[in-house]
Scaffold this motif. Structure first.
Motif, PDB file in Angstrom:
ATOM      1  N   TYR A  45      -2.141  24.471 -19.052  1.00 42.99           N
ATOM      2  CA  TYR A  45      -2.962  25.462 -18.876  1.00 42.99           C
ATOM      3  C   TYR A  45      -2.097  26.707 -19.108  1.00 42.99           C
ATOM      4  O   TYR A  45      -2.228  27.596 -20.103  1.00 42.99           O
ATOM      5  CB  TYR A  45      -3.826  25.740 -17.795  1.00 42.99           C
ATOM      6  CG  TYR A  45      -4.490  27.189 -17.614  1.00 42.99           C
ATOM      7  CD1 TYR A  45      -5.436  27.151 -18.229  1.00 42.99           C
ATOM      8  CD2 TYR A  45      -3.996  28.115 -16.910  1.00 42.99           C
ATOM      9  CE1 TYR A  45      -6.172  28.505 -18.284  1.00 42.99           C
ATOM     10  CE2 TYR A  45      -4.574  29.282 -16.795  1.00 42.99           C
ATOM     11  CZ  TYR A  45      -6.081  29.315 -17.435  1.00 42.99           C
ATOM     12  OH  TYR A  45      -6.403  30.998 -17.081  1.00 42.99           O
ATOM     13  N   LEU A  67      -1.440  15.087 -11.474  1.00 47.94           N
ATOM     14  CA  LEU A  67      -2.337  15.402 -12.622  1.00 47.94           C
ATOM     15  C   LEU A  67      -2.546  16.801 -12.470  1.00 47.94           C
ATOM     16  O   LEU A  67      -2.684  17.523 -13.399  1.00 47.94           O
ATOM     17  CB  LEU A  67      -3.503  14.706 -12.623  1.00 47.94           C
ATOM     18  CG  LEU A  67      -3.109  13.105 -13.131  1.00 47.94           C
ATOM     19  CD1 LEU A  67      -4.545  12.355 -12.905  1.00 47.94           C
ATOM     20  CD2 LEU A  67      -2.670  13.035 -14.668  1.00 47.94           C
ATOM     21  N   SER A  76      -1.942  19.508 -15.329  1.00 46.63           N
ATOM     22  CA  SER A  76      -2.972  20.570 -15.875  1.00 46.63           C
ATOM     23  C   SER A  76      -2.720  21.839 -15.696  1.00 46.63           C
ATOM     24  O   SER A  76      -2.781  22.668 -16.860  1.00 46.63           O
ATOM     25  CB  SER A  76      -4.245  20.070 -15.394  1.00 46.63           C
ATOM     26  OG  SER A  76      -4.774  18.838 -15.147  1.00 46.63           O
ATOM     27  N   TRP A  77      -2.202  22.534 -14.760  1.00 45.95           N
ATOM     28  CA  TRP A  77      -1.822  23.889 -14.563  1.00 45.95           C
ATOM     29  C   TRP A  77      -0.536  24.267 -15.488  1.00 45.95           C
ATOM     30  O   TRP A  77      -0.905  25.190 -15.937  1.00 45.95           O
ATOM     31  CB  TRP A  77      -1.358  23.967 -13.084  1.00 45.95           C
ATOM     32  CG  TRP A  77      -1.238  25.277 -12.833  1.00 45.95           C
ATOM     33  CD1 TRP A  77      -0.121  26.293 -12.646  1.00 45.95           C
ATOM     34  CD2 TRP A  77      -2.381  26.230 -12.824  1.00 45.95           C
ATOM     35  NE1 TRP A  77      -0.552  27.544 -12.459  1.00 45.95           N
ATOM     36  CE2 TRP A  77      -1.739  27.680 -12.652  1.00 45.95           C
ATOM     37  CE3 TRP A  77      -3.898  26.605 -12.969  1.00 45.95           C
ATOM     38  CZ2 TRP A  77      -2.481  29.032 -12.416  1.00 45.95           C
ATOM     39  CZ3 TRP A  77      -4.646  27.656 -12.661  1.00 45.95           C
ATOM     40  CH2 TRP A  77      -3.825  28.535 -12.570  1.00 45.95           C
TER      41      TRP A  77
END
Length: 143
Positions: free
Chosen positions: A23, A15, A19-20
């Protein structure tokens, strides 16, 4: 060495990587329209805003003496704010894919810093890992 499997830890790692990636893709779309510092300021603002509900469950009891220690200030200003601004600039200049390739050089910087600052020894396993990282980044950039 004991090998322990941790499905929760593995899921959290996955996760975090997703997420990175999310982003980085969002930043890529925003860099053409807004200045880098503006984007970073908004991200930090919304990050603080979204974590506030957690303080309802665990109220914050700040120790202001700790917040003013040089290490904490270093982590807050340099390791967070400045690094995010630089990452957003790199994304703008190189693009998401090329910038993401170079993030794999972080362990090499950490290795060199640990030798210079902490006086740690470099082992042959560390050197083999460094060679694998450099080879991987080279191959990813070559394509």
């Amino acid at each position: 060495v004991v090998l322990k499997l941790s499905p929760v830890g593995d899921l959290l790692t996955l996760l975090a990587a997703l997420s990175w990636a999310f982003y980085s893709l969002v930043i890529k779309r925003m860099t053409g329209r807004y200045p880098t510092v503006f984007i970073t300021r908004k991200i930090f603002f919304y990050g603080v805003l979204t974590i506030l509900p957690a303080f309802l469950l665990h109220p914050l009891q700040p120790d202001f003496d700790v917040l003013l220690q040089p290490l904490v200030l270093f982590l807050a200003v340099l390791a967070s704010l400045i690094c995010y601004i630089l990452w957003n600039v790199v994304l703008k200049q190189l693009g998401t894919m090329r910038a993401s390739n170079y993030i794999y050089l972080n362990p090499l910087v950490t290795m060199v810093a640990s030798v210079l600052i902490l006086h740690e020894q470099i082992t042959w396993i560390t050197l083999m890992g460094a060679a694998c990282i450099i080879l991987g980044v080279y191959l990813a950039e070559k394509k």
